[in-house]
Design a protein around this motif. Structure first.
Motif, short mmCIF file in Angstrom:
data_model
loop_
_atom_site.label_atom_id
_atom_site.label_comp_id
_atom_site.label_asym_id
_atom_site.label_seq_id
_atom_site.Cartn_x
_atom_site.Cartn_y
_atom_site.Cartn_z
N PHE A 8 -2.18 3.71 -6.57
CA PHE A 8 -3.14 2.73 -6.06
C PHE A 8 -2.69 1.31 -6.41
CE2 PHE A 8 -7.11 0.40 -5.84
CZ PHE A 8 -7.64 0.87 -4.65
N ASN A 9 -2.12 1.15 -7.61
CA ASN A 9 -1.68 -0.18 -8.05
C ASN A 9 -0.68 -0.83 -7.11
OD1 ASN A 9 -3.27 -0.10 -10.24
ND2 ASN A 9 -1.69 0.68 -11.64
N HIS A 10 0.07 0.02 -6.41
CA HIS A 10 1.09 -0.51 -5.50
C HIS A 10 0.48 -1.31 -4.34
CE1 HIS A 10 5.10 -0.77 -3.89
NE2 HIS A 10 4.68 -0.33 -2.72
N LEU A 11 -0.83 -1.09 -4.12
CA LEU A 11 -1.53 -1.80 -3.03
C LEU A 11 -1.36 -3.31 -3.15
CD1 LEU A 11 -5.21 -0.72 -2.29
CD2 LEU A 11 -3.28 -0.87 -0.71
N SER A 12 -1.42 -3.78 -4.40
CA SER A 12 -1.38 -5.24 -4.59
C SER A 12 -0.03 -5.82 -4.17
CB SER A 12 -1.73 -5.61 -6.02
OG SER A 12 -0.89 -4.91 -6.89
N LYS A 13 0.97 -4.93 -3.99
CA LYS A 13 2.28 -5.42 -3.49
C LYS A 13 2.26 -5.49 -1.95
CE LYS A 13 5.26 -4.44 -7.30
NZ LYS A 13 4.64 -3.40 -8.15
N LEU A 14 1.34 -4.77 -1.34
CA LEU A 14 1.31 -4.72 0.13
C LEU A 14 0.38 -5.77 0.72
CD1 LEU A 14 1.05 -0.84 0.68
CD2 LEU A 14 3.10 -2.27 0.50
N VAL A 15 -0.65 -6.13 -0.05
CA VAL A 15 -1.63 -7.11 0.45
C VAL A 15 -2.00 -8.09 -0.66
CG1 VAL A 15 -2.73 -5.66 2.21
CG2 VAL A 15 -3.52 -5.53 -0.12
N ASP A 16 -2.48 -9.24 -0.23
CA ASP A 16 -2.94 -10.23 -1.18
C ASP A 16 -4.40 -9.88 -1.54
OD1 ASP A 16 -3.83 -12.45 -2.48
OD2 ASP A 16 -3.68 -13.81 -0.75
N LYS A 17 -4.62 -9.54 -2.81
CA LYS A 17 -5.95 -9.10 -3.26
C LYS A 17 -7.07 -10.02 -2.79
CE LYS A 17 -5.53 -6.39 -7.45
NZ LYS A 17 -5.74 -6.25 -8.86
N LYS A 18 -6.81 -11.32 -2.85
CA LYS A 18 -7.86 -12.29 -2.53
C LYS A 18 -8.19 -12.29 -1.05
CE LYS A 18 -6.74 -15.60 -6.11
NZ LYS A 18 -5.29 -15.30 -6.15
N ASN A 19 -7.21 -11.84 -0.26
CA ASN A 19 -7.43 -11.88 1.18
C ASN A 19 -7.52 -10.47 1.76
OD1 ASN A 19 -7.92 -13.22 3.48
ND2 ASN A 19 -5.81 -13.84 3.88
N ALA A 20 -8.10 -9.57 0.97
CA ALA A 20 -8.25 -8.19 1.42
C ALA A 20 -9.64 -7.70 1.03
CB ALA A 20 -7.19 -7.32 0.75
N VAL A 21 -10.16 -6.77 1.80
CA VAL A 21 -11.45 -6.16 1.46
C VAL A 21 -11.28 -4.65 1.53
CG1 VAL A 21 -13.90 -5.93 2.05
CG2 VAL A 21 -12.73 -8.13 2.41
N ILE A 22 -11.65 -3.99 0.43
CA ILE A 22 -11.59 -2.52 0.40
C ILE A 22 -12.92 -1.96 0.87
CG2 ILE A 22 -11.65 -0.57 -1.22
CD1 ILE A 22 -9.41 -1.86 -2.76
N ILE A 23 -12.84 -0.92 1.71
CA ILE A 23 -14.06 -0.19 2.09
C ILE A 23 -13.93 1.22 1.53
CG2 ILE A 23 -15.44 0.65 4.04
CD1 ILE A 23 -14.35 -1.72 5.66
N THR A 24 -14.94 1.64 0.79
CA THR A 24 -14.90 2.99 0.21
C THR A 24 -16.31 3.58 0.23
OG1 THR A 24 -14.07 4.27 -1.67
CG2 THR A 24 -15.23 2.23 -2.22
N ASP A 25 -16.48 4.78 -0.36
CA ASP A 25 -17.86 5.29 -0.42
C ASP A 25 -18.30 5.48 -1.88
OD1 ASP A 25 -17.29 7.91 -1.35
OD2 ASP A 25 -17.25 8.76 0.66
#
Ligand code: NAD
Ligand code: ZN
Length: 351
Positions: free
Chosen positions: A25-42
């Motif tokens: 999951f940590n690798h996500l921050s290499k694919l997108v800019d955290k500040k300009n991303a929104v996660i949708i989960t349940d």
């Protein structure tokens, strides 16, 4: 640990999807800019894996199919406005098929389309729902009636999510894995029959090889027919009778599809001379899926023939020429009626 991560690229007509297997999951921050991303989960995933979401913008949905509706999409859009999401924002669906379908849908319509990616967390989302670009919501009794076809930019596989997956969701995922093997790949079928749910859950190497193979198998069908004109129909194996049973009885999707596959295998034996159809029953039981059920043949047949795949007095049905080779075959409605009726009696007799 991302040492063992494997990256592949899947090419579709308008875009390519970067697939990161065995990632974290940590690798996500290499694919997108955290500040300009929104996660949708349940809520289930958030409560079990909450620490992973620290410092991310998160929208948490109520879990379950009942919330895969326009009202939820509207609520997500309201929250995106609250996060000041714009055309440069990336949405990331972290969850099962309900979350990924909703995320892809909202990303397709928000500001006429923004970038999105998935971290599938259920087995079914890993091998099926997150692949192929179909997304959408249910409207009343009509599943997936509204939506679009749009590929995600990336898929990230973090297998550690599976540690918390309930048993029933494991067998739901395996129903689709068995389906892929039946229609597309005899060697996957052999691997499945030589193992069982418990042995595979314990063996990460086999499990990950099965997941990764299924991503490739489903993508290969979608690539040939991204907009569902022909080949993609093969993915409906077991789903025609399955859907009819699912609407009428208390069954999970995987259980209903398993019963649909047993029916379609029997039909394939009678119509196309399929050999060893009994192995399909065997493999389904090894993954704790049902193979017999008694049902009201008339009621189920009526629902079945209201299905959108019907053409005049015939209906297109996915059958197997052999295990690993699915074909779309027109069947006369009166012949189908006879088989449905025989199948429901057969099941009553064997109960
Ligand atoms: P789901 O998203 O409802 O997940 C099933 C349950 O498992 C939920 O309660 C969820 O909270 C829970 N869950 C998910 N991951 C978990 C984890 N790691 N640990 C603990 N609990 C977890 O449903 P699903 O079975 O993943 O997917 C079904 C949906 O996918 C349906 O809406 C179906 O229409 C859709 N689908 C879409 C496609 C497609 O091509 N877009 C294909 C197949 C299915
Ligand atoms: Zn299915």
């Amino acid at each position: 640990m991302i040492d063992s991560m494997r990256k592949i690229k899947q090419l579709f007509s308008n875009t390519s999807v970067d697939v990161y297997f065995d990632s974290t999951f940590n690798h996500l921050s290499k694919l997108v800019d955290k500040k300009n991303a929104v996660i949708i989960t349940d809520e289930n995933i958030f409560s079990l894996h909450g620490s992973k979401f620290r410092n991310w913008n998160v929208i948490t949905l109520k879990p379950g199919e009942a919330f895969k509706i326009q009202l939820t999409a509207d609520a997500i859009i309201e929250q995106l406005i609250g996060f000041e999401a714009d055309r440069s924002t990336t949405l990331i669906g972290v969850g099962g098929g309900v979350v990924t379908d909703l995320t892809g849908y909202v990303a397709s319509i928000y500001m006429r389309g923004i970038r999105f990616g998935f971290v599938p967390t259920s087995l079914l989302a890993m091998v099926d729902a997150s692949i192929g670009g179909k997304n959408g919501v249910d409207v009343g009794a009509y599943k997936n009636l509204v939506g679009s076809i749009r590929q995600p930019s990336f898929l990230l596989y973090d297998y550690s999510f599976l540690k918390t997956l309930p048993n029933i969701e494991w067998s739901n995922g395996f129903a689709e894995i068995i389906k892929h093997a039946c229609i597309l790949d005899h060697s996957s079928f052999k691997l499945l029959i030589n193992n069982n749910l418990q042995s595979i859950k314990k063996d990460k190497k086999i499990l990950t090889s099965i997941i990764e193979k299924n991503v490739v198998l489903k993508s290969s069908v979608v690539k040939k027919d991204e907009f569902e004109k022909g080949d993609r129909k093969l993915l409906n194996f077991g789903h025609t009778l399955g859907h009819a049973l699912e609407t009428q009885y208390e069954l999970t999707h995987g259980q209903a599809v398993a019963l649909g596959m047993v029916f379609a295998a029997g039909l394939s034996e009678q119509i196309l001379g399929l050999k060893k159809s009994v192995e399909i029953i065997q493999v389904l039981s090894q993954y704790t899926l049902p193979t017999i059920a008694s049902f009201d043949a008339e009621r189920v047949f009526n629902i079945l023939t209201m299905d959108k795949k019907r053409v005049s007095d015939k209906m297109n049905f996915v059958l197997l020429k052999k295990i690993g080779k699915g074909v779309v075959h027109p069947i006369k409605l009166d012949t189908l009626h006879k088989y449905v009726s025989a199948y429901s009696h057969l099941n009553k007799a064997s109960k």
